[in-house]
Structure formats: structure tokens, C-alpha cells
Design a protein around this motif. Structure first.
Motif, PDB file in Angstrom:
ATOM      1  N   MET A  79      28.496  12.999  47.348  1.00 19.59           N
ATOM      2  CA  MET A  79      28.264  13.410  45.966  1.00 19.59           C
ATOM      3  C   MET A  79      27.057  12.675  45.375  1.00 19.59           C
ATOM      4  O   MET A  79      26.259  13.267  44.650  1.00 19.59           O
ATOM      5  CB  MET A  79      29.500  13.157  45.103  1.00 19.59           C
ATOM      6  CG  MET A  79      29.339  13.608  43.668  1.00 19.59           C
ATOM      7  SD  MET A  79      28.915  15.345  43.491  1.00 19.59           S
ATOM      8  CE  MET A  79      30.483  16.105  43.751  1.00 19.59           C
ATOM      9  N   ALA A  80      26.895  11.404  45.702  1.00 21.69           N
ATOM     10  CA  ALA A  80      25.741  10.636  45.217  1.00 21.69           C
ATOM     11  C   ALA A  80      24.440  11.227  45.744  1.00 21.69           C
ATOM     12  O   ALA A  80      23.461  11.355  45.007  1.00 21.69           O
ATOM     13  CB  ALA A  80      25.873   9.177  45.634  1.00 21.69           C
ATOM     14  N   TYR A  81      24.426  11.607  47.017  1.00 19.44           N
ATOM     15  CA  TYR A  81      23.220  12.216  47.585  1.00 19.44           C
ATOM     16  C   TYR A  81      22.927  13.573  46.951  1.00 19.44           C
ATOM     17  O   TYR A  81      21.773  13.904  46.671  1.00 19.44           O
ATOM     18  CB  TYR A  81      23.348  12.362  49.100  1.00 19.44           C
ATOM     19  CG  TYR A  81      23.008  11.105  49.856  1.00 19.44           C
ATOM     20  CD1 TYR A  81      21.780  10.474  49.692  1.00 19.44           C
ATOM     21  CD2 TYR A  81      23.922  10.546  50.742  1.00 19.44           C
ATOM     22  CE1 TYR A  81      21.470   9.320  50.379  1.00 19.44           C
ATOM     23  CE2 TYR A  81      23.618   9.378  51.429  1.00 19.44           C
ATOM     24  CZ  TYR A  81      22.388   8.785  51.249  1.00 19.44           C
ATOM     25  OH  TYR A  81      22.090   7.638  51.940  1.00 19.44           O
ATOM     26  N   ILE A  82      23.944  14.375  46.718  1.00 19.72           N
ATOM     27  CA  ILE A  82      23.741  15.687  46.089  1.00 19.72           C
ATOM     28  C   ILE A  82      23.191  15.513  44.677  1.00 19.72           C
ATOM     29  O   ILE A  82      22.242  16.197  44.278  1.00 19.72           O
ATOM     30  CB  ILE A  82      25.061  16.487  46.069  1.00 19.72           C
ATOM     31  CG1 ILE A  82      25.435  16.915  47.493  1.00 19.72           C
ATOM     32  CG2 ILE A  82      24.945  17.713  45.155  1.00 19.72           C
ATOM     33  CD1 ILE A  82      26.832  17.479  47.616  1.00 19.72           C
ATOM     34  N   ILE A 122      18.736  15.970  40.803  1.00 19.99           N
ATOM     35  CA  ILE A 122      17.997  15.380  39.688  1.00 19.99           C
ATOM     36  C   ILE A 122      16.528  15.189  40.051  1.00 19.99           C
ATOM     37  O   ILE A 122      15.636  15.510  39.267  1.00 19.99           O
ATOM     38  CB  ILE A 122      18.645  14.054  39.251  1.00 19.99           C
ATOM     39  CG1 ILE A 122      19.989  14.345  38.588  1.00 19.99           C
ATOM     40  CG2 ILE A 122      17.736  13.279  38.296  1.00 19.99           C
ATOM     41  CD1 ILE A 122      20.840  13.129  38.337  1.00 19.99           C
ATOM     42  N   ALA A 123      16.267  14.701  41.255  1.00 19.43           N
ATOM     43  CA  ALA A 123      14.877  14.526  41.692  1.00 19.43           C
ATOM     44  C   ALA A 123      14.147  15.867  41.732  1.00 19.43           C
ATOM     45  O   ALA A 123      13.000  15.967  41.284  1.00 19.43           O
ATOM     46  CB  ALA A 123      14.839  13.857  43.065  1.00 19.43           C
ATOM     47  N   ALA A 124      14.792  16.908  42.229  1.00 20.92           N
ATOM     48  CA  ALA A 124      14.165  18.232  42.278  1.00 20.92           C
ATOM     49  C   ALA A 124      13.876  18.762  40.883  1.00 20.92           C
ATOM     50  O   ALA A 124      12.796  19.316  40.626  1.00 20.92           O
ATOM     51  CB  ALA A 124      15.061  19.197  43.048  1.00 20.92           C
ATOM     52  N   ALA A 125      14.811  18.586  39.946  1.00 26.77           N
ATOM     53  CA  ALA A 125      14.613  19.067  38.576  1.00 26.77           C
ATOM     54  C   ALA A 125      13.464  18.330  37.891  1.00 26.77           C
ATOM     55  O   ALA A 125      12.652  18.941  37.190  1.00 26.77           O
ATOM     56  CB  ALA A 125      15.904  18.910  37.773  1.00 26.77           C
ATOM     57  N   VAL A 126      13.381  17.026  38.087  1.00 24.71           N
ATOM     58  CA  VAL A 126      12.307  16.240  37.459  1.00 24.71           C
ATOM     59  C   VAL A 126      10.955  16.590  38.078  1.00 24.71           C
ATOM     60  O   VAL A 126       9.972  16.825  37.367  1.00 24.71           O
ATOM     61  CB  VAL A 126      12.599  14.725  37.591  1.00 24.71           C
ATOM     62  CG1 VAL A 126      11.386  13.894  37.229  1.00 24.71           C
ATOM     63  CG2 VAL A 126      13.782  14.341  36.715  1.00 24.71           C
ATOM     64  N   LEU A 127      10.891  16.644  39.407  1.00 25.76           N
ATOM     65  CA  LEU A 127       9.612  16.914  40.068  1.00 25.76           C
ATOM     66  C   LEU A 127       9.117  18.336  39.827  1.00 25.76           C
ATOM     67  O   LEU A 127       7.919  18.596  39.900  1.00 25.76           O
ATOM     68  CB  LEU A 127       9.732  16.638  41.567  1.00 25.76           C
ATOM     69  CG  LEU A 127       9.952  15.173  41.921  1.00 25.76           C
ATOM     70  CD1 LEU A 127      10.175  15.014  43.422  1.00 25.76           C
ATOM     71  CD2 LEU A 127       8.782  14.324  41.455  1.00 25.76           C
ATOM     72  N   GLU A 128      10.024  19.258  39.514  1.00 21.28           N
ATOM     73  CA  GLU A 128       9.631  20.628  39.209  1.00 21.28           C
ATOM     74  C   GLU A 128       8.934  20.709  37.858  1.00 21.28           C
ATOM     75  O   GLU A 128       7.994  21.468  37.682  1.00 21.28           O
ATOM     76  CB  GLU A 128      10.861  21.521  39.223  1.00 21.28           C
ATOM     77  CG  GLU A 128      10.564  22.970  38.906  1.00 21.28           C
ATOM     78  CD  GLU A 128      11.813  23.822  38.901  1.00 21.28           C
ATOM     79  OE1 GLU A 128      11.735  24.953  39.383  1.00 21.28           O
ATOM     80  OE2 GLU A 128      12.862  23.347  38.400  1.00 21.28           O
ATOM     81  N   ARG A 129       9.369  19.891  36.909  1.00 20.88           N
ATOM     82  CA  ARG A 129       8.850  19.975  35.540  1.00 20.88           C
ATOM     83  C   ARG A 129       7.802  18.937  35.188  1.00 20.88           C
ATOM     84  O   ARG A 129       7.061  19.103  34.236  1.00 20.88           O
ATOM     85  CB  ARG A 129      10.008  19.845  34.553  1.00 20.88           C
ATOM     86  CG  ARG A 129      10.986  21.008  34.636  1.00 20.88           C
ATOM     87  CD  ARG A 129      12.074  20.920  33.610  1.00 20.88           C
ATOM     88  NE  ARG A 129      11.515  20.791  32.264  1.00 20.88           N
ATOM     89  CZ  ARG A 129      12.165  20.224  31.258  1.00 20.88           C
ATOM     90  NH1 ARG A 129      13.361  19.731  31.439  1.00 20.88           N
ATOM     91  NH2 ARG A 129      11.609  20.142  30.077  1.00 20.88           N
TER      92      ARG A 129
END
Length: 99
Positions: A51-54, A59-66
Motif C-alpha cells: 500500500m505504501a508503494y502504491i 502521488i509522484a505521478a500526480a505531482v510530476l504530471e502537473r
């Protein structure tokens, strides 16, 4: 242990994600859990590891996308030993919204 030269090699201080990519298949090649036991290994394995990895990946994908994240490479972060692995004085970064 996360930056020990005897475990990770001469480039242990560098962020080098290619070290976990299998050259033959191009897929992820994980290390044995005992090499970096943040989540422990064996009978005391952390039940929240997956769950920690997911959460971390989403979160990393959402931040790096924006946003564009720039981390100044002035000094090596100092690690605080505690129940959770943290950095002393946090991680300073410049964040710019993507245009």
C-alpha cells in the motif's frame, strides 16, 4: 544502509534508477529485501509495504504530471533515524506549474 558503498557500489551517492532495470528484458529488477530493510524482510515483513508503494507511485505521478520539480544538489541529505525514515531539515525544492 541506503548509501553504503560496500552494498551499492562506487556510485552509491548518485540517483541512478537504471540500476534496477534488467538489461535483457527492460523490466524492473528488484533487490533482495535484506539489502535495504526499510520495510524489513522475513517474518517481520511490513504489512503495509504494498500500500505504501502504491500511494507513493500515485502521488509522484500526480505531482510530476502537473509540476516541474527542481531539487538543488548542494549537499547530501542527512537522514534521521526514527520509526519512519526522514531527512533532517526536509527536502528543499523549487516547484513550477507546467504550462
Amino acid at each position: 544502509m541506503g548509501r553504503m558503498e560496500s552494498i551499492w557500489g562506487k556510485d552509491c551517492d548518485q540517483f541512478y534508477p537504471e540500476r534496477w532495470i534488467d538489461e535483457t528484458s527492460g523490466g524492473f529488477r528488484g533487490e533482495i529485501p535484506y539489502k535495504f530493510p526499510v520495510f524489513h524482510a522475513g517474518p517481520r515483513m511490513c504489512i503495509g509495504e504494498e500500500m505504501a508503494y502504491i500511494q507513493m507511485k500515485s502521488i509522484a505521478a500526480a505531482v510530476l504530471e502537473r509540476f516541474v520539480v527542481e531539487v538543488p544538489r548542494k549537499e547530501r541529505p542527512e537522514i534521521l533515524l526514527s520509526v519512519t525514515l526522514r531527512m533532517r531539515r526536509g527536502l528543499f525544492a523549487r516547484i513550477h506549474e507546467r504550462s
